[in-house]
Design a protein around this motif. Sequence first.
Motif, PDB file in Angstrom:
ATOM      1  N   UNK A   1       0.808  -1.210   0.000  1.00 35.52           N
ATOM      2  CA  UNK A   1       0.000   0.000   0.000  1.00 35.52           C
ATOM      3  C   UNK A   1       0.841   1.259   0.000  1.00 35.52           C
ATOM      4  N   UNK A   2       2.168   1.101  -0.043  1.00 29.73           N
ATOM      5  CA  UNK A   2       3.096   2.235   0.006  1.00 29.73           C
ATOM      6  C   UNK A   2       3.366   2.740  -1.404  1.00 29.73           C
ATOM      7  N   UNK A   3       2.965   3.971  -1.683  1.00 36.69           N
ATOM      8  CA  UNK A   3       3.064   4.491  -3.053  1.00 36.69           C
ATOM      9  C   UNK A   3       4.462   4.974  -3.417  1.00 36.69           C
ATOM     10  N   UNK A   4       5.310   5.228  -2.413  1.00 34.86           N
ATOM     11  CA  UNK A   4       6.660   5.713  -2.685  1.00 34.86           C
ATOM     12  C   UNK A   4       7.569   4.526  -2.994  1.00 34.86           C
ATOM     13  N   UNK A   5       8.218   4.493  -4.170  1.00 35.63           N
ATOM     14  CA  UNK A   5       9.093   3.362  -4.502  1.00 35.63           C
ATOM     15  C   UNK A   5      10.244   3.220  -3.510  1.00 35.63           C
ATOM     16  N   UNK A   6      10.709   1.971  -3.316  1.00 34.71           N
ATOM     17  CA  UNK A   6      11.803   1.701  -2.392  1.00 34.71           C
ATOM     18  C   UNK A   6      13.015   1.199  -3.171  1.00 34.71           C
ATOM     19  N   UNK A   7      14.195   1.498  -2.651  1.00 36.10           N
ATOM     20  CA  UNK A   7      15.432   1.056  -3.287  1.00 36.10           C
ATOM     21  C   UNK A   7      15.619  -0.441  -3.053  1.00 36.10           C
ATOM     22  N   UNK A   8      16.006  -1.163  -4.085  1.00 38.47           N
ATOM     23  CA  UNK A   8      16.276  -2.595  -3.954  1.00 38.47           C
ATOM     24  C   UNK A   8      17.631  -2.914  -4.587  1.00 38.47           C
ATOM     25  N   UNK A   9      18.459  -3.666  -3.828  1.00 46.21           N
ATOM     26  CA  UNK A   9      19.818  -4.009  -4.229  1.00 46.21           C
ATOM     27  C   UNK A   9      19.966  -5.527  -4.305  1.00 46.21           C
ATOM     28  N   UNK A  10      21.070  -6.045  -4.869  1.00 44.04           N
ATOM     29  CA  UNK A  10      21.306  -7.491  -4.871  1.00 44.04           C
ATOM     30  C   UNK A  10      21.227  -8.068  -3.456  1.00 44.04           C
ATOM     31  N   UNK A  11      20.588  -9.223  -3.351  1.00 42.26           N
ATOM     32  CA  UNK A  11      20.418  -9.869  -2.055  1.00 42.26           C
ATOM     33  C   UNK A  11      19.108  -9.538  -1.365  1.00 42.26           C
ATOM     34  N   UNK A  12      18.385  -8.518  -1.883  1.00 41.51           N
ATOM     35  CA  UNK A  12      17.121  -8.130  -1.266  1.00 41.51           C
ATOM     36  C   UNK A  12      15.945  -8.774  -1.999  1.00 41.51           C
ATOM     37  N   UNK A  13      14.822  -8.842  -1.278  1.00 40.47           N
ATOM     38  CA  UNK A  13      13.645  -9.550  -1.777  1.00 40.47           C
ATOM     39  C   UNK A  13      12.738  -8.621  -2.572  1.00 40.47           C
TER      40      UNK A  13
ATOM     41  N   UNK B   1       2.868  -5.951  13.005  1.00 36.19           N
ATOM     42  CA  UNK B   1       3.707  -5.126  12.142  1.00 36.19           C
ATOM     43  C   UNK B   1       4.471  -6.100  11.261  1.00 36.19           C
ATOM     44  N   UNK B   2       3.921  -6.452  10.109  1.00 33.44           N
ATOM     45  CA  UNK B   2       4.529  -7.498   9.297  1.00 33.44           C
ATOM     46  C   UNK B   2       5.148  -6.942   8.049  1.00 33.44           C
ATOM     47  N   UNK B   3       6.438  -7.190   7.853  1.00 37.74           N
ATOM     48  CA  UNK B   3       6.991  -6.847   6.549  1.00 37.74           C
ATOM     49  C   UNK B   3       6.320  -7.739   5.522  1.00 37.74           C
ATOM     50  N   UNK B   4       6.326  -7.313   4.278  1.00 39.08           N
ATOM     51  CA  UNK B   4       5.504  -7.962   3.256  1.00 39.08           C
ATOM     52  C   UNK B   4       5.778  -9.447   3.124  1.00 39.08           C
ATOM     53  N   UNK B   5       7.000  -9.880   3.332  1.00 43.47           N
ATOM     54  CA  UNK B   5       7.308 -11.297   3.151  1.00 43.47           C
ATOM     55  C   UNK B   5       7.264 -12.111   4.418  1.00 43.47           C
ATOM     56  N   UNK B   6       6.768 -11.551   5.514  1.00 37.63           N
ATOM     57  CA  UNK B   6       6.797 -12.248   6.797  1.00 37.63           C
ATOM     58  C   UNK B   6       5.681 -13.280   6.885  1.00 37.63           C
ATOM     59  N   UNK B   7       6.042 -14.564   6.809  1.00 36.55           N
ATOM     60  CA  UNK B   7       5.052 -15.634   6.930  1.00 36.55           C
ATOM     61  C   UNK B   7       4.398 -15.612   8.300  1.00 36.55           C
TER      62      UNK B   7
ATOM     63  N   UNK C   1       0.973  -4.470   6.319  1.00 35.98           N
ATOM     64  CA  UNK C   1       1.892  -5.125   5.392  1.00 35.98           C
ATOM     65  C   UNK C   1       3.174  -4.340   5.148  1.00 35.98           C
ATOM     66  N   UNK C   2       3.102  -3.044   5.144  1.00 36.69           N
ATOM     67  CA  UNK C   2       4.275  -2.242   4.848  1.00 36.69           C
ATOM     68  C   UNK C   2       5.138  -1.971   6.054  1.00 36.69           C
ATOM     69  N   UNK C   3       4.861  -2.665   7.189  1.00 34.55           N
ATOM     70  CA  UNK C   3       5.602  -2.418   8.423  1.00 34.55           C
ATOM     71  C   UNK C   3       5.518  -0.949   8.799  1.00 34.55           C
ATOM     72  N   UNK C   4       4.358  -0.344   8.510  1.00 36.25           N
ATOM     73  CA  UNK C   4       4.161   1.095   8.670  1.00 36.25           C
ATOM     74  C   UNK C   4       3.136   1.354   9.769  1.00 36.25           C
TER      75      UNK C   4
END
Length: 728
Positions: free
Chosen positions: A249-261, A613-619, A630-633
């Motif tokens: 639900x977060x409209x602001x794009x986030x930086x993603x680098x190698x190793x990140x999901x 407070x769940x990050x998007x990939x938190x099972x 979902x956005x840990x927000x």
Amino acid sequence: MANSPLEFRLEGLSCADCAAKLERQIASLPGVEQAKLNFTAAKLTVYGNVAASLVIDEAKRDGVRAIPAAEYRQQEETAFWEKHRRAIISGLAGLLAGLGWLLHDALGMVTAAKALYLACIIVGGYPVARKALYALSRCRLDMNVLMTVAVLGAILIDQWSEGATVAFLFSLSEALEAYTMDKARNSISSLIKQAPSEATIRRDHQEINLPVSEIKVGDILVVRPGEKIAMDGIILSGSSTVNQAAITGESVPVERQPGEEVFAGTINGEGSLEVRVTKLVQDNTLSRIIHLVEEAQAQRAPAQTFVERFAAIYTPIVLILAVLIVTIPPLLLAEPWQPWIYRGLALLVVACPCALVVSTPVAIVAAIGNSARHGVLIKGGAHLETLGRLKALAFDKTGTLTQGLPEVTEIITAPGISKETLLAVAAAVEHHSEHPLARAIMRRAQQDRLNYQPATAFHALTGLGAKALVEGQWVLVGNPRLLEQQGIDLTDWHPSLTNLSAQGQTVILVARDNVVWGLIALADTLRPQSAATLRTLKEQNLSPLIMLTGDNQATARHIATKVGVDQYQANLLPQDKVTALKELRETHGLIGMVGDGMNDAPALASASVGIAMGTAGSDTALETADVVLMGDDLTKLPFAIQMGRAALRVIKQNISFAIGIKLLAVLAVFPGWLTLWLAILADMGATVLVTLNSIRLIGLKPATDKNSSPTVKPAHTHHCACAHTGGG
């Protein structure tokens, strides 16, 4: 069951009562073991050994279009006639009825008017009559049968204009009802279509396009700038910004680098990415969210259970009353048949339970679907209602109100020693440690771009700290007990140690050749939004706000003061938090628990509603909590409360309106005030109005949407007896 279940998306399904009957029809087909029809999500799941075409044909007889789920995502735009069929039929029926009124009332052309009325009845009533005949062949008495009987009855008693009006109004109300239900379901259908149906995969040094169903775990996904990411995975190469609105639900794009999901359904920005696929299409985060939202929308809220019980009693009573009204006055009181047949027909129309049955589920669909689009996953109507009734909230501290990540907060040095020198020496020693506090010192040194050579002869001193050689001299980095054991005098440092400890900060001392060079204070820092979020919650009249933490009293007191909670309890083990919540429920009634979804499962389960407070990939967060941010927000928490309250308010309005209209219509029958066209307005008009009232919830948005910040995935510290601190 031997075969995989067949899944269909349904179009043209706007009546909850009809949906229940269609489910029973599908379940009775040869080879079907079980059929589950989720009306709110417009989804049909069929178990057993049956051809998809048989299910599609059966649904078609009820005027419902069943689309296999695999085809739904990539289906072409619906044809104009299919998309606007109901509106076209209603418009044509209205035109014919209007011309009939004109000829009858203005020009006195009765025969021509009746011909137009008949044409109106055929155009507007044919789809209804066809479904009515099908229902009667199955010994079912549904709304289509009642409407057909009402129209035919009007013709038999020579009320042609009334019959035409009923046919037109009913077709119009069906068109409006279908439109409003589609609007309510749009949030979930838009989620379904977020992920692309095929993707570019690199196999054997070749790039090939494959349907997502054929992509395997371990495949290399090639994502070009501007493309949607088709699968969950880990970035192997490339960096980019990713728009995660579909997931968080977060409209602001986030930086993603190698190793990140990265997640399926999100949109790649300006960079090219190579992603190693980690989940099959049916297991990815977007699919799980869609599944959870659909299951949540199908769950019955307490208000819905009440409505269904009421409708089950009300409908047969009104049907019996209609029969009595038609027969008793003419047979026992020698009254003329025609007016009482007319009143009975009007009462039959009012008997339809549509407005009542739909009053709650549409509100739940709209609220849960809209919440999911804005990064708040509410896992059921019951939890939605509980959110709306909450009186108080309890919060975990670490990872919820705080970042869950220790940071260097202060550096104090001895005379002649610069802060940069002290930090560089400490980082040289900590370079060899994996302790969270050591990692925090390393991060600060990197942020300050300090140059240093890693120490040699490193020794970890359990529960105390570490020592190592830096430029040929022994350096101690650890807690005060370590230096005291070495006979180092800390008298001059006691005021700073006492002051920082009172603020709940952990202090690391640095000594070189048994001389104290300075100290480094570290603390788990507050989330930037915590204090503002709690102020908003207080403005929403949630009281008290309580912090439950396993940390010590000094740390708890310091954080509680800074964040603005009303009460706090410290030194709590997981079972102590459960006990505290039970006591709070006894005192304050309904209470929610907000945790990080990792180690707060018992507390989340024991609260009236558990909010993770769940990050998007938190099972863990997806599975354990009743509500997931979902956005840990944390700023989405007031929105969740607002949505719960708004949904509860709308549901109460809908139930009151639907029941009130029905009862007024029934009372209006006896003096003869209820005409057929008024009855149809009372019934179908009420259905459309409660649906329109419900879809207002789709327009509700978080107050922070315009000023939201990028999503940050927190690291979680583990409290253990280890170097530096001697304990958590």
